[in-house]
Design a protein around this motif. Structure first.
Motif, PDB file in Angstrom:
ATOM      1  N   MET A   1       0.848  -1.182   0.000  1.00  0.00           N
ATOM      2  CA  MET A   1       0.000   0.000   0.000  1.00  0.00           C
ATOM      3  C   MET A   1       0.885   1.234   0.000  1.00  0.00           C
ATOM      4  O   MET A   1       1.701   1.428   0.886  1.00  0.00           O
ATOM      5  CB  MET A   1      -0.895   0.021   1.242  1.00  0.00           C
ATOM      6  N   SER A   2       0.738   2.083  -0.974  1.00  0.00           N
ATOM      7  CA  SER A   2       1.565   3.274  -1.079  1.00  0.00           C
ATOM      8  C   SER A   2       0.790   4.489  -0.605  1.00  0.00           C
ATOM      9  O   SER A   2      -0.427   4.545  -0.685  1.00  0.00           O
ATOM     10  CB  SER A   2       2.001   3.487  -2.541  1.00  0.00           C
ATOM     11  N   THR A   3       1.538   5.463  -0.081  1.00  0.00           N
ATOM     12  CA  THR A   3       0.929   6.697   0.386  1.00  0.00           C
ATOM     13  C   THR A   3       1.660   7.869  -0.236  1.00  0.00           C
ATOM     14  O   THR A   3       2.811   7.764  -0.640  1.00  0.00           O
ATOM     15  CB  THR A   3       0.997   6.802   1.916  1.00  0.00           C
ATOM     16  N   THR A   4       0.982   8.985  -0.300  1.00  0.00           N
ATOM     17  CA  THR A   4       1.578  10.222  -0.768  1.00  0.00           C
ATOM     18  C   THR A   4       1.344  11.288   0.277  1.00  0.00           C
ATOM     19  O   THR A   4       0.480  11.160   1.141  1.00  0.00           O
ATOM     20  CB  THR A   4       0.959  10.668  -2.102  1.00  0.00           C
ATOM     21  N   THR A   5       2.141  12.337   0.204  1.00  0.00           N
ATOM     22  CA  THR A   5       2.010  13.421   1.165  1.00  0.00           C
ATOM     23  C   THR A   5       0.923  14.380   0.725  1.00  0.00           C
ATOM     24  O   THR A   5       0.940  14.867  -0.400  1.00  0.00           O
ATOM     25  CB  THR A   5       3.345  14.169   1.306  1.00  0.00           C
ATOM     26  N   ALA A   6      -0.052  14.619   1.596  1.00  0.00           N
ATOM     27  CA  ALA A   6      -1.123  15.546   1.271  1.00  0.00           C
ATOM     28  C   ALA A   6      -0.588  16.972   1.274  1.00  0.00           C
ATOM     29  O   ALA A   6       0.264  17.342   2.081  1.00  0.00           O
ATOM     30  CB  ALA A   6      -2.252  15.416   2.292  1.00  0.00           C
ATOM     31  N   THR A   7      -1.068  17.788   0.334  1.00  0.00           N
ATOM     32  CA  THR A   7      -0.669  19.182   0.290  1.00  0.00           C
ATOM     33  C   THR A   7      -1.296  19.940   1.455  1.00  0.00           C
ATOM     34  O   THR A   7      -2.201  19.452   2.131  1.00  0.00           O
ATOM     35  CB  THR A   7      -1.103  19.827  -1.037  1.00  0.00           C
ATOM     36  N   ARG A   8      -0.802  21.153   1.682  1.00  0.00           N
ATOM     37  CA  ARG A   8      -1.342  21.957   2.779  1.00  0.00           C
ATOM     38  C   ARG A   8      -2.828  22.229   2.566  1.00  0.00           C
ATOM     39  O   ARG A   8      -3.620  22.183   3.511  1.00  0.00           O
ATOM     40  CB  ARG A   8      -0.566  23.266   2.882  1.00  0.00           C
ATOM     41  N   SER A   9      -3.213  22.496   1.322  1.00  0.00           N
ATOM     42  CA  SER A   9      -4.620  22.752   1.019  1.00  0.00           C
ATOM     43  C   SER A   9      -5.472  21.506   1.262  1.00  0.00           C
ATOM     44  O   SER A   9      -6.568  21.587   1.836  1.00  0.00           O
ATOM     45  CB  SER A   9      -4.772  23.208  -0.429  1.00  0.00           C
ATOM     46  N   GLN A  10      -4.961  20.347   0.845  1.00  0.00           N
ATOM     47  CA  GLN A  10      -5.691  19.104   1.065  1.00  0.00           C
ATOM     48  C   GLN A  10      -5.832  18.802   2.555  1.00  0.00           C
ATOM     49  O   GLN A  10      -6.887  18.348   3.011  1.00  0.00           O
ATOM     50  CB  GLN A  10      -4.983  17.949   0.355  1.00  0.00           C
ATOM     51  N   SER A  11      -4.781  19.052   3.312  1.00  0.00           N
ATOM     52  CA  SER A  11      -4.834  18.817   4.756  1.00  0.00           C
ATOM     53  C   SER A  11      -5.856  19.729   5.421  1.00  0.00           C
ATOM     54  O   SER A  11      -6.627  19.306   6.291  1.00  0.00           O
ATOM     55  CB  SER A  11      -3.453  19.045   5.381  1.00  0.00           C
ATOM     56  N   ALA A  12      -5.870  20.998   4.996  1.00  0.00           N
ATOM     57  CA  ALA A  12      -6.831  21.946   5.564  1.00  0.00           C
ATOM     58  C   ALA A  12      -8.262  21.523   5.250  1.00  0.00           C
ATOM     59  O   ALA A  12      -9.149  21.588   6.111  1.00  0.00           O
ATOM     60  CB  ALA A  12      -6.557  23.348   5.037  1.00  0.00           C
ATOM     61  N   ASP A  13      -8.487  21.093   4.015  1.00  0.00           N
ATOM     62  CA  ASP A  13      -9.825  20.642   3.630  1.00  0.00           C
ATOM     63  C   ASP A  13     -10.246  19.412   4.431  1.00  0.00           C
ATOM     64  O   ASP A  13     -11.397  19.313   4.879  1.00  0.00           O
ATOM     65  CB  ASP A  13      -9.865  20.316   2.132  1.00  0.00           C
ATOM     66  N   ALA A  14      -9.316  18.474   4.601  1.00  0.00           N
ATOM     67  CA  ALA A  14      -9.619  17.259   5.349  1.00  0.00           C
ATOM     68  C   ALA A  14      -9.944  17.574   6.801  1.00  0.00           C
ATOM     69  O   ALA A  14     -10.893  17.027   7.377  1.00  0.00           O
ATOM     70  CB  ALA A  14      -8.450  16.281   5.261  1.00  0.00           C
ATOM     71  N   ILE A  15      -9.154  18.447   7.418  1.00  0.00           N
ATOM     72  CA  ILE A  15      -9.406  18.821   8.814  1.00  0.00           C
ATOM     73  C   ILE A  15     -10.765  19.506   8.940  1.00  0.00           C
ATOM     74  O   ILE A  15     -11.521  19.255   9.891  1.00  0.00           O
ATOM     75  CB  ILE A  15      -8.285  19.733   9.335  1.00  0.00           C
ATOM     76  N   THR A  16     -11.095  20.363   7.972  1.00  0.00           N
ATOM     77  CA  THR A  16     -12.396  21.042   7.991  1.00  0.00           C
ATOM     78  C   THR A  16     -13.530  20.035   7.921  1.00  0.00           C
ATOM     79  O   THR A  16     -14.527  20.141   8.649  1.00  0.00           O
ATOM     80  CB  THR A  16     -12.499  22.031   6.822  1.00  0.00           C
ATOM     81  N   VAL A  17     -13.394  19.042   7.039  1.00  0.00           N
ATOM     82  CA  VAL A  17     -14.431  18.016   6.903  1.00  0.00           C
ATOM     83  C   VAL A  17     -14.580  17.237   8.206  1.00  0.00           C
ATOM     84  O   VAL A  17     -15.706  16.951   8.644  1.00  0.00           O
ATOM     85  CB  VAL A  17     -14.089  17.063   5.740  1.00  0.00           C
ATOM     86  N   ILE A  18     -13.461  16.891   8.846  1.00  0.00           N
ATOM     87  CA  ILE A  18     -13.520  16.136  10.102  1.00  0.00           C
ATOM     88  C   ILE A  18     -14.207  16.945  11.191  1.00  0.00           C
ATOM     89  O   ILE A  18     -15.044  16.416  11.948  1.00  0.00           O
ATOM     90  CB  ILE A  18     -12.100  15.725  10.541  1.00  0.00           C
ATOM     91  N   LEU A  19     -13.903  18.239  11.283  1.00  0.00           N
ATOM     92  CA  LEU A  19     -14.523  19.082  12.301  1.00  0.00           C
ATOM     93  C   LEU A  19     -16.025  19.230  12.059  1.00  0.00           C
ATOM     94  O   LEU A  19     -16.836  19.138  12.990  1.00  0.00           O
ATOM     95  CB  LEU A  19     -13.847  20.455  12.320  1.00  0.00           C
ATOM     96  N   PHE A  20     -16.398  19.456  10.788  1.00  0.00           N
ATOM     97  CA  PHE A  20     -17.823  19.555  10.464  1.00  0.00           C
ATOM     98  C   PHE A  20     -18.524  18.222  10.714  1.00  0.00           C
ATOM     99  O   PHE A  20     -19.690  18.195  11.128  1.00  0.00           O
ATOM    100  CB  PHE A  20     -18.005  19.988   9.013  1.00  0.00           C
ATOM    101  N   GLY A  21     -17.812  17.118  10.456  1.00  0.00           N
ATOM    102  CA  GLY A  21     -18.394  15.803  10.709  1.00  0.00           C
ATOM    103  C   GLY A  21     -18.668  15.597  12.188  1.00  0.00           C
ATOM    104  O   GLY A  21     -19.725  15.077  12.566  1.00  0.00           O
ATOM    105  N   ALA A  22     -17.728  16.008  13.032  1.00  0.00           N
ATOM    106  CA  ALA A  22     -17.927  15.880  14.475  1.00  0.00           C
ATOM    107  C   ALA A  22     -19.124  16.714  14.931  1.00  0.00           C
ATOM    108  O   ALA A  22     -19.930  16.276  15.755  1.00  0.00           O
ATOM    109  CB  ALA A  22     -16.662  16.310  15.217  1.00  0.00           C
ATOM    110  N   ALA A  23     -19.249  17.925  14.375  1.00  0.00           N
ATOM    111  CA  ALA A  23     -20.397  18.770  14.718  1.00  0.00           C
ATOM    112  C   ALA A  23     -21.697  18.138  14.234  1.00  0.00           C
ATOM    113  O   ALA A  23     -22.727  18.196  14.925  1.00  0.00           O
ATOM    114  CB  ALA A  23     -20.222  20.165  14.113  1.00  0.00           C
ATOM    115  N   ALA A  24     -21.654  17.517  13.060  1.00  0.00           N
ATOM    116  CA  ALA A  24     -22.854  16.876  12.519  1.00  0.00           C
ATOM    117  C   ALA A  24     -23.292  15.699  13.372  1.00  0.00           C
ATOM    118  O   ALA A  24     -24.495  15.428  13.503  1.00  0.00           O
ATOM    119  CB  ALA A  24     -22.591  16.416  11.083  1.00  0.00           C
TER     120      ALA A  24
END
Length: 211
Positions: A1-24
């Motif tokens: 299984m290979s992984t790549t490094t998420a860009t700063r923008s991708q990381s910010a988007d992912a964190i935003t989704v996780i926070l909104f998910g927790a609120a939901a």
């Protein structure tokens, strides 16, 4: 299984989704409690039933205003609802809670994997599968269970036993069905990406072996 490094923008988007998910999740829990308390009351099971259209005059904002219109449904309180109908009502309430939680959890899992740079992995494909099947099946099952509950409530009130679900009632859930199919296609695309990723990795290993 290979992984790549998420860009700063991708990381910010992912964190935003996780926070909104927790609120939901919190909002879903609160709305579920309110739905249960609003359905099972001291007066009996509260349920909305269709009525013959008739003009009404009612107050709004605790009597601050008044409106006139045509009523097409009424909230009733039923006691002595049979066990099957009561179970169907409980089942519909459970699905109203579980379905969004499954979707939210799936989205948060994908966001978490993206944050870790894991894009084309089985976990993401399975998450999209769960989301797709939930969006496709849960609304249909809820409609069926609520119809069974409605029939039980009307029977307890002394009315006719009720009718099967009319096909037109499913039109309201067509958008969910379409969304579920679309998410299923995304899952298929992720699986294809996983296969291509493995084939490329195998080809690279073969090439290195020849050098």
């Amino acid at each position: 299984m290979s992984t790549t490094t998420a860009t700063r923008s991708q990381s910010a988007d992912a964190i935003t989704v996780i926070l909104f998910g927790a609120a939901a999740v919190v909002v879903t829990a609160i709305s579920t409690v309110l739905r249960v308390l609003g359905t099972f009351r001291d007066q009996g099971i509260a349920w909305s039933i269709p009525i013959d259209e008739q003009p009404i005059s009612a107050t709004t904002d605790s009597g601050a205003g008044s409106v006139e219109g045509i009523a097409q449904s009424a909230m009733v309180f039923a006691t002595g609802v049979d066990a099957v109908s009561t179970a169907a009502i409980i089942g519909s309430l459970v699905l109203w809670a579980l379905a969004p939680l499954v979707v939210i959890a799936g989205i948060m899992l994908v966001a978490w994997n993206f944050l870790r740079g894991r894009f084309f992995v089985r976990g993401n494909a399975r998450a999209f599968d769960a989301i797709g099947w939930t969006l496709t099946l849960a609304p249909m099952i809820i409609v069926l269970l609520e119809n069974v509950g409605l029939n039980g409530v009307t029977a307890a009130l002394g009315f006719d036993a009720g009718e099967p679900v009319h096909p037109i009632e499913f039109w309201s859930i067509v958008p969910f069905f379409a969304a579920g199919v679309a998410v299923g296609l995304i899952a298929a695309a992720f699986r294809q990406g996983i296969r291509l990723q493995r084939e490329n990795a195998a080809l690279e290993n073969d090439t290195r072996g020849l050098v």
